[in-house]
Structures are given as structure tokens and as C-alpha cells.
Design a protein around this motif. Sequence first.
Motif, PDB file in Angstrom:
ATOM      1  N   GLY A  12      19.727   1.480  14.132  1.00 43.13           N
ATOM      2  CA  GLY A  12      19.123   1.682  15.449  1.00 43.13           C
ATOM      3  C   GLY A  12      18.433   0.408  15.913  1.00 43.13           C
ATOM      4  N   ASN A  13      17.367   0.584  16.686  1.00 43.53           N
ATOM      5  CA  ASN A  13      16.713  -0.579  17.303  1.00 43.53           C
ATOM      6  C   ASN A  13      16.112  -1.541  16.284  1.00 43.53           C
ATOM      7  OD1 ASN A  13      17.237   0.243  19.947  1.00 43.53           O
ATOM      8  ND2 ASN A  13      15.540   1.698  19.873  1.00 43.53           N
ATOM      9  N   MET A  14      15.368  -0.986  15.313  1.00 44.57           N
ATOM     10  CA  MET A  14      14.713  -1.871  14.354  1.00 44.57           C
ATOM     11  C   MET A  14      15.747  -2.577  13.482  1.00 44.57           C
ATOM     12  SD  MET A  14      12.106  -3.333  13.231  1.00 44.57           S
ATOM     13  CE  MET A  14      10.758  -2.595  14.138  1.00 44.57           C
ATOM     14  N   ASN A  36      25.684   3.887  11.512  1.00 43.75           N
ATOM     15  CA  ASN A  36      24.996   4.571  12.607  1.00 43.75           C
ATOM     16  C   ASN A  36      25.816   5.792  12.959  1.00 43.75           C
ATOM     17  OD1 ASN A  36      24.225   5.442  15.219  1.00 43.75           O
ATOM     18  ND2 ASN A  36      23.192   3.503  15.519  1.00 43.75           N
ATOM     19  N   SER A  38      25.612   8.159  15.352  1.00 46.45           N
ATOM     20  CA  SER A  38      25.963   8.654  16.685  1.00 46.45           C
ATOM     21  C   SER A  38      26.152   7.597  17.770  1.00 46.45           C
ATOM     22  CB  SER A  38      24.892   9.642  17.147  1.00 46.45           C
ATOM     23  OG  SER A  38      23.627   9.072  16.928  1.00 46.45           O
ATOM     24  N   ASN A  57      27.727   6.547   4.988  1.00 45.78           N
ATOM     25  CA  ASN A  57      26.457   6.122   4.373  1.00 45.78           C
ATOM     26  C   ASN A  57      26.639   5.940   2.879  1.00 45.78           C
ATOM     27  OD1 ASN A  57      25.137   6.307   6.800  1.00 45.78           O
ATOM     28  ND2 ASN A  57      24.197   8.299   6.386  1.00 45.78           N
ATOM     29  N   ALA A  70      16.605   2.687   7.371  1.00 43.69           N
ATOM     30  CA  ALA A  70      16.064   2.446   8.714  1.00 43.69           C
ATOM     31  C   ALA A  70      16.334   3.612   9.657  1.00 43.69           C
ATOM     32  CB  ALA A  70      16.632   1.144   9.282  1.00 43.69           C
ATOM     33  N   VAL A  71      16.465   4.822   9.084  1.00 39.89           N
ATOM     34  CA  VAL A  71      16.566   6.009   9.941  1.00 39.89           C
ATOM     35  C   VAL A  71      15.143   6.458  10.304  1.00 39.89           C
ATOM     36  CG1 VAL A  71      18.801   6.877   9.130  1.00 39.89           C
ATOM     37  CG2 VAL A  71      16.709   7.554   7.926  1.00 39.89           C
ATOM     38  N   PRO A  73      11.830   8.599  10.249  1.00 41.43           N
ATOM     39  CA  PRO A  73      11.224   9.212   9.057  1.00 41.43           C
ATOM     40  C   PRO A  73      11.666  10.659   8.818  1.00 41.43           C
ATOM     41  CG  PRO A  73       9.592   7.991  10.307  1.00 41.43           C
ATOM     42  CD  PRO A  73      10.843   7.950  11.121  1.00 41.43           C
ATOM     43  N   VAL A  96      11.982   0.691   6.017  1.00 42.77           N
ATOM     44  CA  VAL A  96      11.167   0.288   7.177  1.00 42.77           C
ATOM     45  C   VAL A  96      10.551   1.519   7.846  1.00 42.77           C
ATOM     46  CG1 VAL A  96      12.562  -1.796   7.637  1.00 42.77           C
ATOM     47  CG2 VAL A  96      13.048   0.304   8.901  1.00 42.77           C
ATOM     48  N   ALA A  97      10.790   2.691   7.255  1.00 44.13           N
ATOM     49  CA  ALA A  97      10.344   3.942   7.894  1.00 44.13           C
ATOM     50  C   ALA A  97       8.824   4.094   7.832  1.00 44.13           C
ATOM     51  CB  ALA A  97      11.010   5.131   7.214  1.00 44.13           C
ATOM     52  N   ALA A  98       8.252   4.413   8.970  1.00 43.39           N
ATOM     53  CA  ALA A  98       6.803   4.598   9.022  1.00 43.39           C
ATOM     54  C   ALA A  98       6.425   5.889   8.287  1.00 43.39           C
ATOM     55  CB  ALA A  98       6.364   4.673  10.479  1.00 43.39           C
ATOM     56  N   PRO A 120       7.124  -2.789   9.786  1.00 42.87           N
ATOM     57  CA  PRO A 120       7.257  -3.754  10.898  1.00 42.87           C
ATOM     58  C   PRO A 120       6.585  -3.210  12.153  1.00 42.87           C
ATOM     59  CG  PRO A 120       9.399  -2.766  10.340  1.00 42.87           C
ATOM     60  CD  PRO A 120       8.361  -2.033   9.562  1.00 42.87           C
ATOM     61  N   THR A 122       6.529  -3.221  16.716  1.00 42.75           N
ATOM     62  CA  THR A 122       7.474  -3.276  17.842  1.00 42.75           C
ATOM     63  C   THR A 122       7.828  -4.704  18.301  1.00 42.75           C
ATOM     64  OG1 THR A 122       6.643  -1.145  18.494  1.00 42.75           O
ATOM     65  CG2 THR A 122       7.916  -2.305  20.137  1.00 42.75           C
TER      66      THR A 122
HETATM   67  P1  NAD Z   1      16.275   4.395  16.255  1.00 44.79           P
HETATM   68  O1  NAD Z   1      16.347   5.809  16.693  1.00 44.79           O
HETATM   69  O2  NAD Z   1      16.604   3.320  17.228  1.00 44.79           O
HETATM   70  O3  NAD Z   1      17.223   4.172  14.977  1.00 44.79           O
HETATM   71  C1  NAD Z   1      17.570   5.154  14.066  1.00 44.79           C
HETATM   72  C2  NAD Z   1      19.083   5.151  13.983  1.00 44.79           C
HETATM   73  O4  NAD Z   1      19.481   5.992  12.913  1.00 44.79           O
HETATM   74  C3  NAD Z   1      19.771   5.681  15.231  1.00 44.79           C
HETATM   75  O5  NAD Z   1      20.604   4.693  15.774  1.00 44.79           O
HETATM   76  C4  NAD Z   1      20.598   6.878  14.718  1.00 44.79           C
HETATM   77  O6  NAD Z   1      21.876   6.943  15.321  1.00 44.79           O
HETATM   78  C5  NAD Z   1      20.728   6.552  13.260  1.00 44.79           C
HETATM   79  N1  NAD Z   1      20.938   7.742  12.432  1.00 44.79           N
HETATM   80  C6  NAD Z   1      20.404   8.975  12.591  1.00 44.79           C
HETATM   81  N2  NAD Z   1      20.846   9.797  11.604  1.00 44.79           N
HETATM   82  C7  NAD Z   1      21.646   9.048  10.824  1.00 44.79           C
HETATM   83  C8  NAD Z   1      22.387   9.323   9.664  1.00 44.79           C
HETATM   84  N3  NAD Z   1      22.387  10.535   9.094  1.00 44.79           N
HETATM   85  N4  NAD Z   1      23.110   8.324   9.122  1.00 44.79           N
HETATM   86  C9  NAD Z   1      23.120   7.083   9.660  1.00 44.79           C
HETATM   87  N5  NAD Z   1      22.433   6.760  10.770  1.00 44.79           N
HETATM   88  C10 NAD Z   1      21.710   7.738  11.341  1.00 44.79           C
HETATM   89  O7  NAD Z   1      14.823   4.167  15.640  1.00 44.79           O
HETATM   90  P2  NAD Z   1      14.061   2.795  15.308  1.00 44.79           P
HETATM   91  O8  NAD Z   1      13.032   2.572  16.337  1.00 44.79           O
HETATM   92  O9  NAD Z   1      15.054   1.738  14.992  1.00 44.79           O
HETATM   93  O10 NAD Z   1      13.310   3.250  13.988  1.00 44.79           O
HETATM   94  C11 NAD Z   1      13.963   3.252  12.752  1.00 44.79           C
HETATM   95  C12 NAD Z   1      12.937   3.227  11.646  1.00 44.79           C
HETATM   96  O11 NAD Z   1      12.142   2.058  11.805  1.00 44.79           O
HETATM   97  C13 NAD Z   1      12.004   4.424  11.688  1.00 44.79           C
HETATM   98  O12 NAD Z   1      11.880   4.979  10.399  1.00 44.79           O
HETATM   99  C14 NAD Z   1      10.709   3.861  12.186  1.00 44.79           C
HETATM  100  O13 NAD Z   1       9.606   4.513  11.584  1.00 44.79           O
HETATM  101  C15 NAD Z   1      10.782   2.423  11.731  1.00 44.79           C
HETATM  102  N6  NAD Z   1       9.972   1.530  12.571  1.00 44.79           N
HETATM  103  C16 NAD Z   1      10.343   1.260  13.853  1.00 44.79           C
HETATM  104  C17 NAD Z   1       9.537   0.445  14.638  1.00 44.79           C
HETATM  105  C18 NAD Z   1       9.912   0.086  16.066  1.00 44.79           C
HETATM  106  O14 NAD Z   1       9.154  -0.671  16.684  1.00 44.79           O
HETATM  107  N7  NAD Z   1      11.033   0.553  16.598  1.00 44.79           N
HETATM  108  C19 NAD Z   1       8.362  -0.086  14.101  1.00 44.79           C
HETATM  109  C20 NAD Z   1       8.029   0.208  12.770  1.00 44.79           C
HETATM  110  C21 NAD Z   1       8.845   1.017  12.012  1.00 44.79           C
END
Ligand code: NAD
Length: 269
Positions: A12-14, A36, A38, A57, A70-71, A73, A96-98, A120, A122
Motif C-alpha cells: 500500500g502507501n507506506m 497487494n 486488491s 503472499n 505492511a498490511v 494492523p 511497519v504496522a502501528a 514510520p 506520514t
Molecule cells: P494501505 O491501506 O495503503 O496499505 C495496505 C495494503 O495492504 C493495501 O494496499 C491492501 O490492498 C493490502 N492488503 C490488504 N490485505 C492484504 C492481504 N491479505 N494480502 C496482501 N495485501 C493486502 O495502508 P498504509 O497506510 O500503507 O499502512 C500500512 C501499514 O503501515 C499499517 O500497518 C500502518 O499501521 C503502517 N503505517 C502507516 C503509516 C502511514 O503514514 N501511512 C505510518 C506509520 C505506520
Amino acid sequence: MNQKTIAFIGAGNMAFAIIAGLVKSGYPAANIIACNKSNQARCEQLRQMGLQVDLTNREAVERADVVILAVKPQMMAEVCAEFAEVDFADKWVISVAAGIAVARLEQLLPSARNIVRTMPNTPSLIGEGMSGLFAKKIVEPTACRFAEQLLSAVGQCYWVETESQLNQIIAITGSSPAYFFKFMEAMQQSAVKMGFSEQDARVLVQSVAIGAAKMVAANPELSLATLRENVTSKGGTTAQALAVFEQHRLDQTVDEAMNAAIKRAEEME
Ligand code: NAD
């Protein structure tokens, strides 16, 4: 480091920010697998960058030397259940999961010996991050160095000694971009009340925020108090404004807010 095969579970984004930073810094894209479930557009984007994106996976984890969790939490238990048969003894796991404690990750992946938990923030999404990192003493130093190099692709790193300090890091660097946004919002609203357009107010507030932050970074020898005093003439406009903050006990409010963030992080663990 470049020889290791890395699997990002949850691209995903992170994860994308870290991957983009890694590839930019010269890490071979062919050694990175991204999963990823979806987001097809994201997969296509990663494929174009040269990553492997077509594995499940489980296949990805089996092939990987380093697994980045990085899914979201709330998805972690379900995703880790897919790896029940995988031996993690020789793999490094970086989460990286919070809010998911190392003890919980150990339960979810019982054969994993080397787990690094990272927090990490944002601004990592634009390469300006500050990540907190924690690993138990038993974790291989090379795994810790790898995690640090990985997170360095999106900003700076800060190791904490105890896991509970990660909750403090959440209050200091994780939640805090929002504190600054809130302050900027309040300034913008005030400027709009004076008659400035929302857009102009934003440009004005944004430029001063960037300028002030750059002044802090450019003058590491000056304390924050000195920087403040340098723009505060006795009896002047800034002094008047700061007196109002003082009257409303801004320091105490900030302290209470940060402690509230820590308390919530502890509850969520
Ligand atoms: P996000 O929703 O953008 O990314 C999660 C991704 O996981 C999605 O693209 C989704 O399609 C994928 N996913 C869902 N189920 C799945 C599965 N079964 N198999 C494979 N992929 C799957 O979220 P994000 O913002 O990137 O956050 C991801 C992690 O990073 C979280 O645990 C969050 O706590 C942590 N985090 C994010 C930030 C931030 O600023 N975005 C900051 C600190 C920590």
C-alpha cells in the motif's frame, strides 16, 4: 544488502514509499517482491518498476530473505495465518504496522527469531520521514542494520531501547504531523477571518512553517528557545502573541496532548 530478496506483504502507501526510496537508491527492483491483494493499479505500477508482483503472499514469503509486514494492523493476524507452514528461522521480519507488539508478532509467526518493529510516520510518504525502530537484544545486528537501511530510504531513523518507548515515539513523531497541521489550520482560519482568501492564507502559513522548520534545521547550534527569542523584541508584536500562548498555557496543553497519545497507543497494543 542488495543481494537479499525482500517481500512486501501489503504493498500500500507506506510500502510503496519505501519501495520507491529503495529503488531510487539503487536497490535492484528484481530482488523485491510486492503483494497487494486488491489494488491492481498499484501492482501494475510496481510491475513497471521491475518488481515481481504476481506471487501469492505465501510464495513471496517462501522466496524472501526479508519479509516486510505492511498490511493494516487489523489484517495482520489473518495475513500471518497464511504463513503457518513457513519456517521463518532464517528470515528477517520487519513490521511497519502501528500498534502490533513484538510479542504479538512472535505469537503470529512462532518460528521467527529476528523481528524488527518499526514506527514510520506520514512524511515518510514524501521521503521526509522519521521512523522509530525497536528490536529485542537477541535479534541479529545485521537484521537491525538492514531494517535501518530500509527505513532510511524514506527518511531518518531513531532506535529505542525499550518497546514501550515506541509509544512515546508515536506521540513525538507519529501523531505529531497532525499537531503542526492543526496549528497551521488555526493560523489559516485566523487569516481568513482577517479577510484573506483561504488559498492565500494557506500559502502564507505554509511558507512560514517551511521557513521556520528550515531555520531550525540550519541552526543546530541554536536552541529552539534562542530561535524564538531572536524573533521576539521586547514589547513587540511577537511578544504580544506569545504572551497569549503563555496565558493559555500552550506548553501544558502540548504536554497533555502528547501524553494522551501515549496512553492511547498503550491501550491499542
Ligand atoms: P494501505 O491501506 O495503503 O496499505 C495496505 C495494503 O495492504 C493495501 O494496499 C491492501 O490492498 C493490502 N492488503 C490488504 N490485505 C492484504 C492481504 N491479505 N494480502 C496482501 N495485501 C493486502 O495502508 P498504509 O497506510 O500503507 O499502512 C500500512 C501499514 O503501515 C499499517 O500497518 C500502518 O499501521 C503502517 N503505517 C502507516 C503509516 C502511514 O503514514 N501511512 C505510518 C506509520 C505506520
